[in-house]
Design an enzyme around this catalytic site. Structure first.
Site, short mmCIF file in Angstrom:
data_model
loop_
_atom_site.label_atom_id
_atom_site.label_comp_id
_atom_site.label_asym_id
_atom_site.label_seq_id
_atom_site.Cartn_x
_atom_site.Cartn_y
_atom_site.Cartn_z
N TRP A 142 0.85 -1.02 0.04
CA TRP A 142 -0.06 -0.18 0.05
C TRP A 142 0.87 1.33 -0.12
O TRP A 142 1.85 1.42 0.92
CB TRP A 142 -0.92 -0.09 1.28
CG TRP A 142 -1.82 1.17 1.47
CD1 TRP A 142 -2.56 1.61 0.45
CD2 TRP A 142 -2.09 1.72 2.63
NE1 TRP A 142 -3.25 2.66 1.12
CE2 TRP A 142 -3.19 2.78 2.31
CE3 TRP A 142 -1.50 1.76 3.97
CZ2 TRP A 142 -3.68 3.71 3.27
CZ3 TRP A 142 -1.97 2.79 4.98
CH2 TRP A 142 -2.96 3.59 4.53
N ASP A 161 -0.71 -6.09 8.97
CA ASP A 161 -1.69 -5.14 8.70
C ASP A 161 -2.79 -5.88 8.27
O ASP A 161 -2.90 -6.50 7.19
CB ASP A 161 -0.96 -4.18 7.70
CG ASP A 161 -2.20 -3.24 7.42
OD1 ASP A 161 -1.55 -2.33 6.21
OD2 ASP A 161 -3.16 -3.01 7.99
N LYS A 170 -13.46 -1.03 6.32
CA LYS A 170 -13.88 -1.63 5.06
C LYS A 170 -14.89 -2.68 5.67
O LYS A 170 -16.10 -2.83 5.04
CB LYS A 170 -12.96 -2.28 4.31
CG LYS A 170 -11.57 -1.60 4.01
CD LYS A 170 -11.63 -0.26 3.18
CE LYS A 170 -10.49 0.14 2.68
NZ LYS A 170 -9.44 0.67 3.60
#
Lengths: 413, 412
Positions: A145, A226, A262
């Protein structure tokens, strides 16, 4: 007027004269360009936020119900503790580790509420910078990311990488990853995406995770997971947390970042958690005290609203069940779009192998498109994505998947 | 193999955080911890910096409840805010501080970003200074200042210095001392000023004194911390006078705002950070760099509190209601100051307690010494920070008499 005052006024000296215009954010810049486009068929595949099959933002029913419950209580707005809402951090850790995890019963984790996933990673990065004497180096998968790099760098760490994505297969470069990881200097930090790797959607299989765990153990690396997509990857909360739980079982005392942006659609409410799995409860108390000292001069204490919503959902049985259904539904729609996209590409006459679109997991798909093909897709079809060929599956609906397939075929045939 | 046996053994006994020491508890929050443990029914918590009503209860403003109902009815989505926050919020936030007709706003030469309340605002400012202020590493705080200012600037990479501010002999403003110290601050250093309701002392400069402070010709970069706009005098514009005066005088200031106290939005974390720039072109450059700084800290700010604050500021009847409620909170505090002094006189105290009435805002620097504070806590279960600071918000008409007796007992 004296001399100094004169200079101050006349030359209009600005102390900000050397502040250069910075580059726009690569991901958010896509949405900017999309907004300016007037083509009615335009598609925004840059956005990393879930959309329903009509392309609309989706607020989960369990969230609305939780909000109603909370509103009825007419709670006050007193500051949360520095480490956040106690009921939230407890439920957050349980979600990740499983309610029966030995770590939780022994109390050897410290979990703090953070400002979603970014805030969690940054707290972790700052903590490493201050307390991890072993090494300044954080190893990210290649690619990772985009925001991981400035997060760790601004916290004072140095970034390195290990092989991860294989462009020739659009899949996992397992051999390459093992080779690189086996050479990482001891006590370095290795960041692993727990599931639904961003940006590639490529996840290791369970057998591969086991080998990674072994090598990481041999190299004595500090593992930082993560987990931004728990539930969103396979549709199953526990399955998506498998790697995290396996590593802990294997004795890795991990750092863990969680996001509810999310999987609960709580994006702008900024709900997340940061966990340090410690040796024992005594160590967790020491670590907790230092996390608080670190957090207090950044933002004092975290925002309450999203944490109350998440806690209400996790701790109210019928809401938790509803949530699990809705997460499953979101993941399923994504999987369906993957299948329909591949079917559409075949139907358009594409001779390429698009299996990776189905094999990849989560919100994103690394199409394998080259920058010039991406540019054509944007210019000729008004389909917007990041230059690396990453598309957000969430931006696709049954109404436009055919158009997308035609466009991708047109630029790749 | 032996090698894997030993490495497994090492793996299991090795700990990453063996060297992490237990850190000291937060001095202010530690007071509340101790208060909670006390079983005396007459106990008072004067450490807390959060407003309480006259029954000692947390107070959620009516305008906030109404705003929440309006927002809930809209069934808005939860999409990410921009990195710099809700546009309508930052606009209203800047207008509140500067006044709607301010030339800075009409020329667009400010950049205002939404932040995680006042702390988040100060930290963004500190990080911005650390990265872009070439002039100096030094930030000058008033002596004393809010305890958290120091780690905020230090953790951001700045160095802390101080200028005289509080005069313990008068429990008031050391104006001469402040002017002397400020006039010696090296050029281009950063000077932090509390816009109103100085924390922890409650001692604010008078307008004529602010004018002289503004005049001191040291080419200093001014950073205003305004955490109590409306809360100090009860009047929003009056409390922003110093900020607006400095801007008028040509200082291109940095400004931190908080809505924790004046809107009671504490845990929602609503604040703003403003840089007043030379012109709109500069503000665009500064904005771009603020975004680059913010993105790797928390990506974008929390939406809920900003929506509430914006609804209040931009809905005429709610804004009016809010101004009334802020006035009401400030008035209750002022009344408690008066009742405390009256109570002390009634108890027979011969000391001069005028400073309790002269000081402004949520806090009062009583002038109590550490050993007197300790007695007050041990013998009367009255909790405050060691520096003698009391939160007026923790006092009600029901217990102000008890407090007066206690203070008299330890100071006679």
């Amino acid at each position: 007027m004296d001399c100094t005052q004169l200079i101050f006024c006349l030359f209009d000296i600005s102390l900000l004269i050397l502040v250069q215009m910075g580059p726009p954010d690569p991901i958010l810049g896509v949405t900017e360009a999309f907004k300016r486009d007037t083509n009615p068929k335009k598609m925004n595949l840059g956005v990393g936020a879930y959309r329903d099959d009509k392309g609309k933002p989706f607020v989960l029913s369990c969230v609305r119900k939780a909000e109603a419950l909370i509103a009825a209580k007419q709670l006050d707005k007193e500051y949360l503790p520095i480490g956040g809402l106690g009921d939230f951090t407890k439920a957050c850790a349980q979600l990740a580790l499983g309610a029966n995890n030995e770590v939780l019963s022994s109390g050897r984790n410290i979990t703090v509420q953070t400002i979603s996933g970014t805030g969690s990673l940054r707290i972790g990065a700052n903590f490493l910078s201050r307390f991890h004497g072993g090494s300044r180096d954080v190893y990210l998968p290649k690619p990772s990311w985009g925001n991981h790099t400035p997060i760790f760098r601004d916290a004072g760490m140095q970034l390195k990488a290990y092989r991860y994505y294989d462009p020739s297969t659009c899949g996992f470069d397992f051999r390459g990853a093992l080779e690189d990881i086996s050479k990482i200097p001891e006590q370095s930090v290795i960041l692993l995406h727990a599931c639904a790797h961003n940006p590639t959607g490529v996840d290791p299989k369970q057998e591969q995770w086991k080998e990674i765990s072994d090598i990481v153990k041999k190299r004595n690396l500090l593992v930082f997971f993560d987990m931004a997509y728990q539930g969103f990857a396979s549709g199953d909360i526990d399955r998506d947390a498998w790697a995290v739980r396996y590593f802990i079982e294997q004795g890795h005392n991990i750092l863990l970042s969680q996001s509810f942006a999310k999987n609960m659609g709580l994006y702008g409410e900024r709900v997340g958690g940061f966990t340090v799995v410690c040796k024992d409860i005594e160590e967790s108390k020491r670590v907790e005290s230092q996390l608080k000292i670190l957090i207090r001069p950044i933002y004092s204490n975290p925002p309450m609203n999203g944490a109350r919503i998440a806690t209400t959902i996790l701790n109210t049985p019928e809401l938790r069940l509803l949530w699990l259904e809705e997460v499953h539904g979101m993941a399923n729609r994504i999987i369906k779009m993957r299948e329909q996209l591949v079917a559409g590409l075949k139907k358009s006459g594409s001779s390429h192998n698009w299996q990776h679109v189905i094999d990849q997991i989560g919100m994103f798909c690394f199409t394998g498109l080259k920058p010039e093909q991406v540019e054509r897709l944007t210019k000729e079809f008004s389909v917007y994505m990041t230059k690396d060929g990453r598309i957000s599956m969430a931006g696709i609906s049954s109404g436009n998947v055919g158009y997308l397939a035609e466009g991708i075929h047109a630029v790749t045939k």
